[in-house]
Design an enzyme around this catalytic site. Sequence first.
Site, PDB file in Angstrom:
ATOM      1  N   ARG A 127       0.811  -1.234   0.000  1.00 27.39           N
ATOM      2  CA  ARG A 127       0.000   0.000   0.000  1.00 27.39           C
ATOM      3  C   ARG A 127       0.841   1.279   0.000  1.00 27.39           C
ATOM      4  NH1 ARG A 127      -2.747  -3.292   3.462  1.00 27.39           N
ATOM      5  NH2 ARG A 127      -4.609  -4.172   2.498  1.00 27.39           N
ATOM      6  N   LYS A 149       3.271  11.915 -10.791  1.00 25.57           N
ATOM      7  CA  LYS A 149       2.439  11.022 -11.610  1.00 25.57           C
ATOM      8  C   LYS A 149       3.235   9.746 -11.861  1.00 25.57           C
ATOM      9  CE  LYS A 149      -0.479  14.119 -14.330  1.00 25.57           C
ATOM     10  NZ  LYS A 149      -0.801  14.543 -15.708  1.00 25.57           N
ATOM     11  N   GLU A 191      10.309  19.468 -23.678  1.00 26.18           N
ATOM     12  CA  GLU A 191       9.520  19.768 -22.466  1.00 26.18           C
ATOM     13  C   GLU A 191      10.055  21.037 -21.773  1.00 26.18           C
ATOM     14  OE1 GLU A 191       6.787  18.121 -21.881  1.00 26.18           O
ATOM     15  OE2 GLU A 191       7.042  16.021 -22.496  1.00 26.18           O
ATOM     16  N   LYS A 233       7.764  23.851 -13.186  1.00 27.68           N
ATOM     17  CA  LYS A 233       6.841  22.705 -13.058  1.00 27.68           C
ATOM     18  C   LYS A 233       6.368  22.560 -11.611  1.00 27.68           C
ATOM     19  CE  LYS A 233       5.451  18.124 -14.051  1.00 27.68           C
ATOM     20  NZ  LYS A 233       5.599  16.843 -14.703  1.00 27.68           N
ATOM     21  N   GLU A 243      -4.303  17.863 -10.887  1.00 27.21           N
ATOM     22  CA  GLU A 243      -4.746  18.287 -12.211  1.00 27.21           C
ATOM     23  C   GLU A 243      -6.253  18.492 -12.290  1.00 27.21           C
ATOM     24  OE1 GLU A 243      -2.453  16.649 -15.472  1.00 27.21           O
ATOM     25  OE2 GLU A 243      -4.152  16.928 -16.809  1.00 27.21           O
ATOM     26  N   ARG A 247      -2.876  22.655 -13.660  1.00 23.20           N
ATOM     27  CA  ARG A 247      -1.833  21.707 -14.085  1.00 23.20           C
ATOM     28  C   ARG A 247      -1.999  21.265 -15.540  1.00 23.20           C
ATOM     29  NH1 ARG A 247       0.834  16.621 -10.651  1.00 23.20           N
ATOM     30  NH2 ARG A 247       2.146  15.914 -12.349  1.00 23.20           N
ATOM     31  N   ASN A 251       0.014  20.270 -20.454  1.00 27.25           N
ATOM     32  CA  ASN A 251      -0.318  19.410 -21.595  1.00 27.25           C
ATOM     33  C   ASN A 251      -0.237  20.141 -22.930  1.00 27.25           C
ATOM     34  OD1 ASN A 251      -0.826  17.056 -20.111  1.00 27.25           O
ATOM     35  ND2 ASN A 251      -2.785  17.908 -19.462  1.00 27.25           N
ATOM     36  N   HIS A 254       0.500  18.239 -26.115  1.00 18.69           N
ATOM     37  CA  HIS A 254       0.296  16.819 -25.830  1.00 18.69           C
ATOM     38  C   HIS A 254      -0.978  16.239 -26.433  1.00 18.69           C
ATOM     39  CE1 HIS A 254       3.695  17.459 -23.223  1.00 18.69           C
ATOM     40  NE2 HIS A 254       3.705  16.180 -22.864  1.00 18.69           N
ATOM     41  N   HIS A 258       0.261  13.210 -28.296  1.00 21.59           N
ATOM     42  CA  HIS A 258      -0.161  11.838 -27.978  1.00 21.59           C
ATOM     43  C   HIS A 258      -0.797  11.174 -29.184  1.00 21.59           C
ATOM     44  CE1 HIS A 258      -0.334  12.729 -23.376  1.00 21.59           C
ATOM     45  NE2 HIS A 258       0.829  12.232 -23.730  1.00 21.59           N
ATOM     46  N   HIS A 271       8.922  10.661 -27.278  1.00 22.23           N
ATOM     47  CA  HIS A 271       7.830  11.470 -26.718  1.00 22.23           C
ATOM     48  C   HIS A 271       8.060  12.965 -27.012  1.00 22.23           C
ATOM     49  CE1 HIS A 271       4.710  12.781 -24.001  1.00 22.23           C
ATOM     50  NE2 HIS A 271       5.586  13.503 -23.325  1.00 22.23           N
TER      51      HIS A 271
HETATM   52  N1  LIG Z   1       5.180  11.053 -14.849  1.00 23.09           N
HETATM   53  C1  LIG Z   1       5.150  12.108 -15.619  1.00 23.09           C
HETATM   54  O1  LIG Z   1       4.720  13.198 -15.213  1.00 23.09           O
HETATM   55  C2  LIG Z   1       5.672  12.002 -17.012  1.00 23.09           C
HETATM   56  C3  LIG Z   1       5.889  13.157 -17.765  1.00 23.09           C
HETATM   57  C4  LIG Z   1       6.446  13.027 -19.036  1.00 23.09           C
HETATM   58  C5  LIG Z   1       6.777  11.770 -19.521  1.00 23.09           C
HETATM   59  N2  LIG Z   1       6.540  10.661 -18.762  1.00 23.09           N
HETATM   60  C6  LIG Z   1       6.893   9.328 -19.246  1.00 23.09           C
HETATM   61  O2  LIG Z   1       8.307   9.287 -19.427  1.00 23.09           O
HETATM   62  C7  LIG Z   1       8.631   8.310 -20.386  1.00 23.09           C
HETATM   63  C8  LIG Z   1       9.672   8.867 -21.329  1.00 23.09           C
HETATM   64  O3  LIG Z   1      10.819   9.172 -20.586  1.00 23.09           O
HETATM   65  P1  LIG Z   1      12.271   9.208 -21.262  1.00 23.09           P
HETATM   66  O4  LIG Z   1      12.210  10.026 -22.472  1.00 23.09           O
HETATM   67  O5  LIG Z   1      13.241   9.544 -20.203  1.00 23.09           O
HETATM   68  O6  LIG Z   1      12.424   7.704 -21.788  1.00 23.09           O
HETATM   69  P2  LIG Z   1      13.265   6.456 -21.251  1.00 23.09           P
HETATM   70  O7  LIG Z   1      13.153   6.255 -19.810  1.00 23.09           O
HETATM   71  O8  LIG Z   1      12.895   5.319 -22.145  1.00 23.09           O
HETATM   72  O9  LIG Z   1      14.763   6.892 -21.562  1.00 23.09           O
HETATM   73  C9  LIG Z   1      15.150   7.103 -22.888  1.00 23.09           C
HETATM   74  C10 LIG Z   1      16.382   6.267 -23.249  1.00 23.09           C
HETATM   75  O10 LIG Z   1      17.519   6.873 -22.674  1.00 23.09           O
HETATM   76  C11 LIG Z   1      18.264   5.910 -21.923  1.00 23.09           C
HETATM   77  N3  LIG Z   1      18.907   6.674 -20.854  1.00 23.09           N
HETATM   78  C12 LIG Z   1      18.348   7.228 -19.749  1.00 23.09           C
HETATM   79  N4  LIG Z   1      19.265   7.944 -19.093  1.00 23.09           N
HETATM   80  C13 LIG Z   1      20.432   7.850 -19.789  1.00 23.09           C
HETATM   81  C14 LIG Z   1      21.729   8.403 -19.645  1.00 23.09           C
HETATM   82  N5  LIG Z   1      22.033   9.249 -18.654  1.00 23.09           N
HETATM   83  N6  LIG Z   1      22.680   8.086 -20.562  1.00 23.09           N
HETATM   84  C15 LIG Z   1      22.391   7.272 -21.621  1.00 23.09           C
HETATM   85  N7  LIG Z   1      21.170   6.737 -21.824  1.00 23.09           N
HETATM   86  C16 LIG Z   1      20.213   7.028 -20.911  1.00 23.09           C
HETATM   87  C17 LIG Z   1      17.262   4.885 -21.496  1.00 23.09           C
HETATM   88  O11 LIG Z   1      17.891   3.640 -21.251  1.00 23.09           O
HETATM   89  C18 LIG Z   1      16.350   4.826 -22.729  1.00 23.09           C
HETATM   90  O12 LIG Z   1      16.902   3.980 -23.690  1.00 23.09           O
HETATM   91  C19 LIG Z   1       7.322   7.931 -21.076  1.00 23.09           C
HETATM   92  O13 LIG Z   1       6.927   6.662 -20.612  1.00 23.09           O
HETATM   93  C20 LIG Z   1       6.350   8.996 -20.604  1.00 23.09           C
HETATM   94  O14 LIG Z   1       5.017   8.522 -20.512  1.00 23.09           O
HETATM   95  C21 LIG Z   1       6.005  10.757 -17.526  1.00 23.09           C
HETATM   96 ZN   LIG Z   2       5.341  15.181 -22.018  1.00 31.20          ZN
END
Ligand SMILES: NC(=O)c1ccc[n+]([C@@H]2O[C@H](COP(=O)([O-])OP(=O)(O)OC[C@H]3O[C@@H](n4cnc5c(N)ncnc54)[C@H](O)[C@@H]3O)[C@@H](O)[C@H]2O)c1
Ligand SMILES: [Zn+2]
Length: 368
Positions: A127, A149, A191, A233, A243, A247, A251, A254, A258, A271
Site C-alpha cells: 500500500r 504522476k 519539455e 513545473k 490536475e 496543471r 499538456n 500533448h 499523444h 515522446h
Molecule cells: N510522470 C510524468 O509526469 C511524465 C511526464 C512526461 C513523460 N513521462 C513518461 O516518461 C517516459 C519517457 O521518458 P524518457 O524520455 O526519459 O524515456 P526512457 O526512460 O525510455 O529513456 C530514454 C532512453 O535513454 C536511456 N537513458 C536514460 N538515461 C540515460 C543516460 N544518462 N545516458 C544514456 N542513456 C540514458 C534509457 O535507457 C532509454 O533507452 C514515457 O513513458 C512517458 O510517458 C512521464
Molecule cells: Zn510530455
Amino acid sequence: MISVWVELNDKSYPIFLHDNWNNLFQEALVYLCRKSCSLRGKKMLIITDENVYDLYHNPVKQAFSSWGIEVVTSVVPPGESSKSLQQAEKLYTAALQANLDRHSLITALGGGVIGDLAGFIASTYMRGIPFIQIPTSLLAQVDSSIGGKVAVNHPSAKNVIGSFYQPECVLMNVAALKTLTGREFSSGMAELIKHGIIRNEAFLTWLEANQAALAARENSLLAQAIHRSCEIKSEIVKRDERETGLRAVLNFGHTVGHAIEAASGYETFTHGEAVSMGMIVEAHIARLLGLISPEYLSRILKILAGADLPIVLPDLDNRLLLKWMQHDKKNVQDRVVFVLPTAPGKAEIFRDVQIDVVLEALDAARQE
Ligand SMILES: NC(=O)c1ccc[n+]([C@@H]2O[C@H](COP(=O)([O-])OP(=O)(O)OC[C@H]3O[C@@H](n4cnc5c(N)ncnc54)[C@H](O)[C@@H]3O)[C@@H](O)[C@H]2O)c1
Ligand SMILES: [Zn+2]
C-alpha cells in the site's frame, strides 16, 4: 549546487541538483537522515534499465551501501514496453524475495520509463513504501520526476493504470546527461522549451540566447536550465497537484503529440519529438483563432528547430489523428480539449475548438 523545494504540504520534498554523484549523495544523506533518523539496516530495491545500469549503477549502489542500506537491484529492458503490468509483477516478486517491508525503499534510477514504473511499484507495494527518484534523462529531470504522476501502460492505452505518489526526494546529476543520445537529449529539450512557452517568457528568451551552449551540454548552463524548469513545473504542481485545473497547461503540445505517438505506433518518434510537432500544430490552431501573432508562431518554430526537434508533421492521416485526439484521457465528454498559447509565456485551456480549425492547423503544420 542547487535545490528546489516542491511544496505539497505534508508531501513536500526537495530536488537536489549537482554535477557529480559525491556532492549529490552527501546532500541527500544529510536530508534523509534528518527526516527518517536511521537508514542503517534498511532494505532498498533499485529499479533501473540495462543502459543506465551499465553507466551509473555502481556509484549509486556504492553510495547507498555506504549508508548501511542493504541494496538489491532489478534491471529491466530499456524502452516503453517495460511500463507494463507484466513487468510490474516481476518487480513485486523481486521486492518480496528481497523481503522489502513497509519501511524499505524503492529507488528509480533511469529515464521517465523507470521513474513511472518504479514509482508505480512503490505506490502499490504494501500500500505504498518510500520512494527516491534519480532521473538520468533530460526529459525525466525537467518533467517526469516532478509532480508525482506514476503509471504503467495498458495494451490499449498509455499511462491509464497509475496514481499520484510523491517521492522522498529527487537526486539529479546533470553530468549524467552527457551520455544521452542526441535524440534523447532533444526530446527533453521539448519539455523544457514547453515550460518557457506556457509559463515564463523570460525563460524562453534565456533559452533562445543560450541554445548553442545548452546543445553542447555545458554543465553549469544545463543546471541553470533544469533548475528554472523544475521551479516552473513544481510551482504549477504545488497549485494543482491532482490536475483539476491549472496543471493541465503542462499538456500544451500533448493532445496532438499523444495522437502522433499513437497513430505512428509509439516506435517512430520519441515522446519529445511528438510533443514538438504537437506544439507546432497547437500553435497553428492558436494563430488561426487569432490568439497569437504569426511572428510568435515563427518564434516557436525557430526555437524547436534550433533544438534539433522535428517541426514538420509527418504523413499521418488526419482522420486517424483526430480519432486519437478524441480518445485523449483529458477530454471531458465528447469535446477535444486543447491547451493553446495566448501570448509569450502564457497558455490557457480551450474546450470548444472546431474540428475544421484543427484540420486546417494539421495541414499548415505539414508545410515546410
Ligand atoms: N510522470 C510524468 O509526469 C511524465 C511526464 C512526461 C513523460 N513521462 C513518461 O516518461 C517516459 C519517457 O521518458 P524518457 O524520455 O526519459 O524515456 P526512457 O526512460 O525510455 O529513456 C530514454 C532512453 O535513454 C536511456 N537513458 C536514460 N538515461 C540515460 C543516460 N544518462 N545516458 C544514456 N542513456 C540514458 C534509457 O535507457 C532509454 O533507452 C514515457 O513513458 C512517458 O510517458 C512521464
Ligand atoms: Zn510530455
